[in-house]
Each structure stands twice: as structure tokens, then as C-alpha cells.
Scaffold this active site. Structure first.
Site, mmCIF file in Angstrom:
data_model
loop_
_atom_site.group_PDB
_atom_site.id
_atom_site.type_symbol
_atom_site.label_atom_id
_atom_site.label_comp_id
_atom_site.label_asym_id
_atom_site.label_seq_id
_atom_site.Cartn_x
_atom_site.Cartn_y
_atom_site.Cartn_z
ATOM 1 C CB SER A 123 4.203 -0.681 -2.788
ATOM 2 O OG SER A 123 4.101 -1.916 -2.150
ATOM 3 N N GLY A 168 -1.000 5.177 10.631
ATOM 4 C CA GLY A 168 -1.190 4.540 9.341
ATOM 5 C C GLY A 168 -0.249 3.364 9.209
ATOM 6 C CE LYS A 211 -4.608 -0.834 2.672
ATOM 7 N NZ LYS A 211 -3.955 -0.871 1.379
ATOM 8 C CB THR A 251 -0.906 0.003 1.250
ATOM 9 O OG1 THR A 251 -1.949 0.939 1.052
ATOM 10 C CG2 THR A 251 -0.155 0.343 2.515
#
Length: 177
Positions: A128, A49, A37, A5
Site C-alpha cells: 500500500s 518480503g 513480513k 503493508t
């Protein structure tokens, strides 16, 4: 590398924004598009987060929230003690997640290797698409008058156009200081 994510935090003027995309992947398949998230903690004074395994992140959130309660909302102290526990615990140190935690005064990137990193410019990113989001946010901070929430939204949108593990189902939470 955590392929999961993208989470981005931006601090500008009297606003702090934390945003993340909603994509959940299993291998090379997107299996969910609207996951949450971002989480509020300690009487809504701290935003958290995560990027990584959801089960690991939930366990880590719970442990960090306990530290925030123990240290009466002192994020710096809670983050340092949490990172120490995370690094030294046999089970926790195997978790595949990174966390960001921000409050009115500071923000930190936390990892299982004991990292407690505070940015110089108020911008943090993990996951990512973290480097893409970081670059976009820094450019928008420097070359626009957008507020923190708008910067997070635009930077994550740019990231979702580039990173296959990031989608455009963006969730953003803010703190006003």
C-alpha cells in the site's frame, strides 16, 4: 491494488536492507501491529518480503524456497521459474500477494502475473505504501550518507506517517556483501 503493508528494499555500498511494517488489516480495521513480513531463506543468503494475504504469502514463500533449493541459491533462476509456476498454476495465480526477493547480487519484485522486475537503482517497494517508501528511499539515497538499513528505517517511518495501511512497528533484516 493490494492494501496491506509496505515492504522496502535498499541496496547501498556493501549492505542490503529489507524492511516492512507490522500492521495487519482486515478491511478498514488494524487487527495486528507486530506481524513479521520479512523472512530469511537459503542459508540466510536471501531475504524475502511480502505484501498481501498472509496465508497466500506463506504458500508463496514455501514455493520460492523450494526453487532456491532446486537451483542451489541462484536467485535469478529461482525467481524466473517461481514466477512461471505462479502465473500458470490455477490456485497460485489467484493469490493476493506480491513478493520481493534479494541476495548479495540482485533483487526482484515477483507477482502472480509473471513479473520478475529488477530495479535500476537497487530500490524496490511493494504494498500500500510502496510508492511513498520508494520516493522517500530514493531521496534519502541521493541526498544523504545514511546506510541501507538507516534509509529503510527512515523511509518506512515517513510512509507510516502518510499511509493508513502502514504502521511504525518496523522490522528490518540486512545482508552484508
Amino acid at each position: 491494488m493490494i492494501r496491506s503493508t509496505t515492504i522496502l528494499t535498499v541496496r547501498r555500498d556493501d549492505q542490503i536492507a529489507v524492511g516492512g511494517d507490522g500492521q495487519v488489516t482486515l478491511g478498514d480495521t488494524a487487527i495486528k501491529h507486530g506481524a513479521k513480513k520479512i523472512r530469511r531463506a537459503y542459508n540466510d543468503q536471501v531475504l524475502l518480503g511480502f505484501a498481501g494475504s498472509a496465508a497466500d504469502a506463506l504458500a508463496l514463500f514455501e514455493n520460492l524456497e523450494k526453487k532456491l533449493d532446486q537451483y542451489r541459491g541462484n536467485l535469478q533462476r529461482a525467481a524466473v521459474e517461481f514466477a512461471r509456476d505462479w502465473r500458470s498454476d490455477r490456485v497460485l495465480r489467484r493469490t493476493e500477494a506480491l513478493l520481493v526477493a534479494v541476495d548479495a547480487e540482485s533483487g526482484y519484485l515477483l507477482s502472480g502475473t509473471g513479473d520478475v522486475l529488477e530495479p535500476d537503482d537497487g530500490v524496490l517497494s511493494i504494498g500500500s505504501g510502496g510508492s511513498i517508501a520508494l520516493s522517500a528511499a530514493r531521496a534519502l539515497l541521493k541526498h544523504s550518507s545514511l546506510n541501507a538499513k538507516e534509509i529503510v528505517k527512515e523511509a518506512l517511518q515517513i510512509t507510516s506517517d502518510i499511509c493508513i495501511y502502514t504502521n511504525s512497528s518496523i522490522e528490518i533484516e540486512t545482508l552484508e556483501v
